[in-house]
Design an enzyme around this catalytic site. Structure first.
Site, PDB file in Angstrom:
ATOM      1  N   ALA A 112       0.841  -1.144   0.157  1.00  0.00           N
ATOM      2  CA  ALA A 112       0.016  -0.007  -0.038  1.00  0.00           C
ATOM      3  C   ALA A 112       1.019   1.442  -0.123  1.00  0.00           C
ATOM      4  O   ALA A 112       1.960   1.164   0.476  1.00  0.00           O
ATOM      5  CB  ALA A 112      -0.708  -0.077   1.383  1.00  0.00           C
ATOM      6  N   GLY A 149       1.075  -5.088   0.879  1.00  0.00           N
ATOM      7  CA  GLY A 149      -0.478  -5.254   0.140  1.00  0.00           C
ATOM      8  C   GLY A 149       0.352  -5.855  -1.473  1.00  0.00           C
ATOM      9  O   GLY A 149      -0.731  -6.313  -2.096  1.00  0.00           O
ATOM     10  N   GLU A 191      -0.172  -9.245  -0.779  1.00  0.00           N
ATOM     11  CA  GLU A 191      -1.528  -9.569  -0.474  1.00  0.00           C
ATOM     12  C   GLU A 191      -2.262  -9.784  -1.978  1.00  0.00           C
ATOM     13  O   GLU A 191      -2.908 -10.580  -2.395  1.00  0.00           O
ATOM     14  CB  GLU A 191      -2.295  -8.762   0.220  1.00  0.00           C
ATOM     15  CG  GLU A 191      -1.734  -8.905   1.619  1.00  0.00           C
ATOM     16  CD  GLU A 191      -2.280  -7.649   2.640  1.00  0.00           C
ATOM     17  OE1 GLU A 191      -1.893  -6.530   2.429  1.00  0.00           O
ATOM     18  OE2 GLU A 191      -3.149  -8.052   3.661  1.00  0.00           O
ATOM     19  N   GLU A 196       3.631  -5.149   7.530  1.00  0.00           N
ATOM     20  CA  GLU A 196       2.852  -3.947   8.164  1.00  0.00           C
ATOM     21  C   GLU A 196       2.924  -3.908   9.491  1.00  0.00           C
ATOM     22  O   GLU A 196       2.753  -2.758  10.001  1.00  0.00           O
ATOM     23  CB  GLU A 196       1.237  -4.605   7.970  1.00  0.00           C
ATOM     24  CG  GLU A 196       0.638  -4.382   6.345  1.00  0.00           C
ATOM     25  CD  GLU A 196       0.983  -5.629   5.605  1.00  0.00           C
ATOM     26  OE1 GLU A 196       1.861  -6.364   5.909  1.00  0.00           O
ATOM     27  OE2 GLU A 196       0.506  -5.756   4.492  1.00  0.00           O
TER      28      GLU A 196
HETATM   29  C1  LIG Z   1      -5.555  -2.364   3.481  1.00  0.00           C
HETATM   30  C2  LIG Z   1      -4.094  -2.370   4.041  1.00  0.00           C
HETATM   31  C3  LIG Z   1      -3.091  -2.835   2.962  1.00  0.00           C
HETATM   32  C4  LIG Z   1      -1.712  -3.425   3.463  1.00  0.00           C
HETATM   33  O1  LIG Z   1      -2.044  -4.559   4.107  1.00  0.00           O
HETATM   34  C5  LIG Z   1      -1.088  -2.406   4.108  1.00  0.00           C
HETATM   35  C6  LIG Z   1       0.212  -2.248   3.498  1.00  0.00           C
HETATM   36  O2  LIG Z   1       0.751  -2.710   2.465  1.00  0.00           O
HETATM   37  S1  LIG Z   1       1.514  -1.223   4.310  1.00  0.00           S
HETATM   38  C7  LIG Z   1       2.683  -1.143   3.294  1.00  0.00           C
HETATM   39  C8  LIG Z   1       3.554  -2.314   3.268  1.00  0.00           C
HETATM   40  N1  LIG Z   1       4.935  -2.316   2.559  1.00  0.00           N
HETATM   41  C9  LIG Z   1       6.085  -1.956   3.309  1.00  0.00           C
HETATM   42  O3  LIG Z   1       6.166  -1.779   4.452  1.00  0.00           O
HETATM   43  C10 LIG Z   1       7.220  -1.586   2.587  1.00  0.00           C
HETATM   44  C11 LIG Z   1       8.078  -0.344   2.893  1.00  0.00           C
HETATM   45  N2  LIG Z   1       9.132  -0.126   2.069  1.00  0.00           N
HETATM   46  C12 LIG Z   1      10.505  -0.518   2.286  1.00  0.00           C
HETATM   47  O4  LIG Z   1      10.538  -1.498   3.243  1.00  0.00           O
HETATM   48  C13 LIG Z   1      11.419  -0.379   1.584  1.00  0.00           C
HETATM   49  O5  LIG Z   1      11.186   0.934   0.916  1.00  0.00           O
HETATM   50  C14 LIG Z   1      11.624  -1.175   0.095  1.00  0.00           C
HETATM   51  C15 LIG Z   1      12.211  -2.572   0.688  1.00  0.00           C
HETATM   52  C16 LIG Z   1      10.331  -1.341  -0.687  1.00  0.00           C
HETATM   53  C17 LIG Z   1      12.592  -0.622  -0.713  1.00  0.00           C
HETATM   54  O6  LIG Z   1      13.923  -0.387   0.167  1.00  0.00           O
HETATM   55  P1  LIG Z   1      15.079   0.556  -0.741  1.00  0.00           P
HETATM   56  O7  LIG Z   1      15.502  -0.172  -1.982  1.00  0.00           O
HETATM   57  O8  LIG Z   1      16.028   0.872   0.414  1.00  0.00           O
HETATM   58  O9  LIG Z   1      14.523   1.989  -1.155  1.00  0.00           O
HETATM   59  P2  LIG Z   1      13.824   3.195   0.153  1.00  0.00           P
HETATM   60  O10 LIG Z   1      13.424   2.488   1.166  1.00  0.00           O
HETATM   61  O11 LIG Z   1      14.687   4.191  -0.049  1.00  0.00           O
HETATM   62  O12 LIG Z   1      12.403   3.496  -0.747  1.00  0.00           O
HETATM   63  C18 LIG Z   1      12.604   4.204  -1.713  1.00  0.00           C
HETATM   64  C19 LIG Z   1      11.324   5.240  -1.822  1.00  0.00           C
HETATM   65  O13 LIG Z   1      10.067   4.458  -2.021  1.00  0.00           O
HETATM   66  C20 LIG Z   1       9.405   4.986  -1.089  1.00  0.00           C
HETATM   67  N3  LIG Z   1       8.599   3.837  -0.597  1.00  0.00           N
HETATM   68  C21 LIG Z   1       8.984   2.664  -0.268  1.00  0.00           C
HETATM   69  N4  LIG Z   1       7.891   1.885   0.107  1.00  0.00           N
HETATM   70  C22 LIG Z   1       6.694   2.496   0.097  1.00  0.00           C
HETATM   71  C23 LIG Z   1       5.389   2.303   0.131  1.00  0.00           C
HETATM   72  N5  LIG Z   1       4.943   1.163   0.558  1.00  0.00           N
HETATM   73  N6  LIG Z   1       4.488   3.507   0.098  1.00  0.00           N
HETATM   74  C24 LIG Z   1       5.173   4.765  -0.257  1.00  0.00           C
HETATM   75  N7  LIG Z   1       6.593   4.824  -0.684  1.00  0.00           N
HETATM   76  C25 LIG Z   1       7.088   4.035  -0.404  1.00  0.00           C
HETATM   77  C26 LIG Z   1      10.398   5.381  -0.014  1.00  0.00           C
HETATM   78  O14 LIG Z   1       9.747   6.379   0.986  1.00  0.00           O
HETATM   79  C27 LIG Z   1      11.394   6.014  -0.851  1.00  0.00           C
HETATM   80  O15 LIG Z   1      11.080   7.340  -0.925  1.00  0.00           O
HETATM   81  P3  LIG Z   1      12.204   8.615  -1.061  1.00  0.00           P
HETATM   82  O16 LIG Z   1      10.914   9.717  -1.497  1.00  0.00           O
HETATM   83  O17 LIG Z   1      13.089   8.229  -2.152  1.00  0.00           O
HETATM   84  O18 LIG Z   1      12.442   8.679   0.164  1.00  0.00           O
END
Ligand SMILES: CCC[C@H](O)CC(=O)SCCNC(=O)CCNC(=O)[C@H](O)C(C)(C)COP(=O)([O-])OP(=O)([O-])OC[C@H]1O[C@@H](n2cnc3c(N)ncnc32)[C@H](O)[C@@H]1OP(=O)([O-])[O-]
Length: 719
Positions: A61, A100, A103, A123
């Site tokens: 998400a 998500g 999911e 999450e």
């Molecule tokens: C109804 C419920 C549905 C569901 O169950 C809820 C969810 O899914 S909850 C979600 C569950 N998902 C998670 O918890 C995953 C959360 N994300 C991560 O763990 C890491 O970002 C990831 C491993 C994906 C990449 O790591 P990496 O390669 O070191 O790179 P990075 O970390 O530097 O990220 C690069 C840029 O992308 C951005 N951004 C990333 N993800 C999201 C996002 N979901 N959204 C928006 N933005 C996101 C991040 O802010 C950054 O922006 P900026 O402006 O350049 O600073």
């Protein structure tokens, strides 16, 4: 934001398109709804593959949408529509499938992952639970125990583990989309009944009640007050005990209680703060994106005490060649033996070969001649460090970056001992340095942007959360710790016990209270520093005068304990008692309670009842007040730096978002009012004097925490 193309004649390929991680924003969700509908209604399309642009399936998400007026189609029915489709849908997972994103993949009928892909339902780390059916589908697919592990920890798993657990059906080292398209062709027209996870029964583990009870107990203990892990267990229990539809209702209900919680806000703030601090800047205007780091291939560590050993191991594990220098032969041998063990254990954990050959041990500091970067980690003694920096400056090749691991001494002064002060920065690691995630990177007044960029990049390479801060006594972390521990000592004088203070802090969410922590790290460490500062000698006198040093209230309690040889765990006695020297389990010590009574009597102090609220307010609000002073002084660029330092280096409970975020949740007016209240009661304690920035923020209507950076910037531009 999602594109449909027809490939190999009859496969509808849906590509999510939302860089950088194809998060499921409103536009992407709408794109999926539209493309799925088109693919399913197109008679030429016999099967469907879902993939993500640029080799990334989906990061889940869109976290940026949380807390806003969310619009667009919701995820649950979107995933449901895929699952009930009459044509096979295959997820082609490259890069990541998180939250998500996974999911969505679980709603597909088949999942094929690239061997380098990472999958997970993280999450919980954002204060949420997988509420797009993840908490109901995953246990049905891989069983309750494995689902409990993945969902309550939020850990990312490799494709190999995902295959073993049954999360994916196939792993490939080739083009995942090509493999998925071929697979989609092969399953076109085949029945899908057994492939719809929501219609599968959830395997019921034997002794289910005992299993959930045990897991809940464990989760409650490790969650330290966090609510999301508990909700995750409750949701999985619903999957195990209720029909799917009712389980989904429970998932929604639990998510509703988390979604707008302060804890979810705190955890999501920390997610973005961690990324914000990587975009560092210096007061000169130099920035992360305009300052080019130097390459570092070979590094040296000077001094192989506890810190030096951990740093050298961490560098070697990063793949650097390391020269480990220790001039005392006996210490060198002991270090070599211990470091070999650390390398071996680390390698075993990571499933790689130990990097023994990356480290060359030397008793001679001249061995640094050809390294790109040195980290000095000798004893915390300025005279000794001065000498080391003079030697390094003379011995190293031109351009070598000279770093100090001091935990608070003056980086500018050390820089002044060298020929090139612009090449000197602080790299303050936290013990054990090969484990702890935090690195404070300290720039001095002469440090060049390139030197800072190099240290920040090296920290990142080492897997550290690196935070750039300015130079002052104690930098950010230890400077803020001073008023916090001072208050804890004063509370003992006024009637509290170590157990009471620690209990309040541990209930708040710290893994260890201040006194327990002090016993672990050794009371003598702080005592030595206080003595150098002209403080740590108990005068033996009684009355109020004995508790005043340098014109302010001072508690000599810690000094008196040290004079009696009570250094904490290492001597078997400290603020608590232990079974033996080196013992780990501290018990309340009746001797200490009598000692506190005698101490109070000797100093004319009358014990009063102190409650948890007072402990928290006095310890935490003075720490926060110092945080505001740090912002005022320009030592940290924003509250995010401070919060990340406290969450990653000082055990501040992550679900409370760090001290500055916590202050914003409590309300700045309240923090200010309580500081004023306590200051009136203790006018001889300067740390209780509310700082100007705090007053200024309150006067300007207490803007939200994400606006403070701008306020601070403006403040400095006016100076
Ligand atoms: C109804 C419920 C549905 C569901 O169950 C809820 C969810 O899914 S909850 C979600 C569950 N998902 C998670 O918890 C995953 C959360 N994300 C991560 O763990 C890491 O970002 C990831 C491993 C994906 C990449 O790591 P990496 O390669 O070191 O790179 P990075 O970390 O530097 O990220 C690069 C840029 O992308 C951005 N951004 C990333 N993800 C999201 C996002 N979901 N959204 C928006 N933005 C996101 C991040 O802010 C950054 O922006 P900026 O402006 O350049 O600073």
């Amino acid at each position: 934001m999602a594109q449909l193309t027809r490939v190999s004649g009859s496969v509808g390929l849906i590509t999510l398109q939302s860089p950088p991680v194809n998060a499921l924003s409103a536009a992407v969700r709408q794109g999926i709804v539209d493309t799925v509908q088109r693919a399913l209604s197109d008679p030429e399309v016999k099967s469907v593959v879902v993939c993500g642009q640029n080799g990334i399936f989906c990061g889940g998400a869109d976290i940026k949408e949380f807390g806003t007026n969310m619009s667009g189609p919701p995820l649950v029915p979107l995933i449901h529509a895929i699952e009930v489709a009459h044509k096979p849908v295959v997820a082609a997972i490259e890069g990541i499938a998180l939250g998500g994103g996974l999911e969505l993949a679980l709603g597909c009928h088949y999942r094929i992952a690239h061997s380098k892909a990472k999958l997970g339902l993280p999450e919980v780390t954002l204060g949420l639970l997988p509420a797009a059916g993840g908490s109901q589908r995953l246990p049905r697919l891989i069983g309750v125990p494995a689902a409990l592990d993945l969902i309550t920890t939020g850990r990312h798993i490799t494709a190999a583990e995902a295959l073993k657990l049954g999360v994916v059906d196939q792993v490939t080292a080739h083009s995942t989309v090509d493999v998925a398209v071929k697979f989609a062709l092969s399953v076109a027209g085949k029945p899908l009944d057994g492939r719809r996870i929501s219609s599968l029964p959830c395997p019921r583990p034997p002794n289910m009640d005992a299993l959930f009870e045990g897991v809940m107990k464990k989760v409650r203990q490790s969650a330290r007050g966090a609510i999301a892990p508990i909700a995750c267990v409750q949701a999985i229990r619903a999957a195990a005990t209720l029909p799917y539809d009712q389980g989904m209702e429970r998932e929604l209900e639990l998510m509703a209680s988390l979604f707008t919680s302060d804890q979810a806000r705190a955890l999501q703030y920390i997610f973005f703060a961690q990324r914000a601090v990587a975009r560092w800047s210096m007061p000169s205007g130099a920035r992360w994106d305009t300052s080019k780091p130097r390459p570092v291939h070979k590094a040296a560590v000077i001094g192989l005490g506890t810190m030096g050993r951990g740093i050298a191991v961490a560098l070697a594990q990063t793949g650097l060649s390391v020269v480990a220098v220790e001039t005392q032969e006996k210490q060198l041998m002991a270090a070599k033996q211990e470091m070999s063990g650390m390398l071996e254990r680390g390698a075993k954990r990571r499933g790689v070969a130990p990097a023994f050959d990356k480290i060359r041990y030397s008793p001679d500091i001249k061995a640094v001649a050809d390294v790109d970067l040195v980290i000095e980690a000798v004893f915390e003694d300025m005279a000794l460090k001065e000498k080391v920096f003079q030697q390094l400056s003379a011995l190293c090749k031109p351009g070598t970056l000279l770093c100090t691991n001091t935990s608070g001494l003056d980086v500018d002064h050390l820089a002044s001992q060298t020929r090139s002060p612009e090449l000197v920065v602080g790299m303050h690691f936290f013990a054990p340095a090969h484990v702890m995630k935090l690195l404070e990177v300290v720039y001095g007044s002469k440090s060049s942007p390139q030197a800072l960029a190099t240290a920040m990049q090296l920290g990142k390479k080492m897997g550290k959360v690196s935070v750039a801060v300015g130079n002052c006594r104690g930098f950010v972390g230890n400077r803020m710790l001073k008023p916090y521990s001072e208050q804890a000592f004063f509370l003992l004088e006024e009637g509290a016990t170590p157990e009471l203070v620690d209990g309040a802090l541990e209930d708040f969410g710290f893994p260890m209270g201040l006194f327990r922590m002090s016993d672990l790290s050794g009371l003598d460490v702080g005592w030595r520093v206080r003595k150098v500062d002209g403080l740590g000698k108990s005068s033996g006198a009684s009355g109020q005068q004995a508790r005043i040093r340098q014109g302010r209230r001072y508690s000599p309690l810690g000094d008196v304990l040290c004079e009696q040889g009570r250094f904490g765990q290492k001597t078997g006695r400290g603020w608590y008692q232990y079974d033996k020297p080196g013992g780990r389990v501290g018990r309340p010590d009746p001797w200490l309670h009598s000692f506190l009574e005698e101490y109070r009597a000797q100093h004319g102090l009358v014990a009063r009842r102190i409650d948890h609220q007072e402990v928290l307010e006095r310890c935490l609000y003075t720490l926060i007040n110092e945080g505001f002073r740090i912002l005022e002084d320009g030592i940290a660029a924003g509250p995010e730096e401070i919060d990340i330092i406290y969450v990653f280096g000082y055990g501040w409970p992550r679900h409370r978002g760090g001290p500055m975020f916590y202050a914003s949740m409590v309300g700045l007016e309240k923090v200010l009012a309580r500081l004023e209240f306590y200051q009136e009661a203790h006018p001889d304690v300067p740390y209780l004097q509310p700082c100007n920035l705090l007053k200024r923020l309150v006067a300007s209507g207490s803007p939200p925490v994400h606006k403070w950076r701008e306020v601070v910037k403006k403040l400095h531009s006016q100076l």
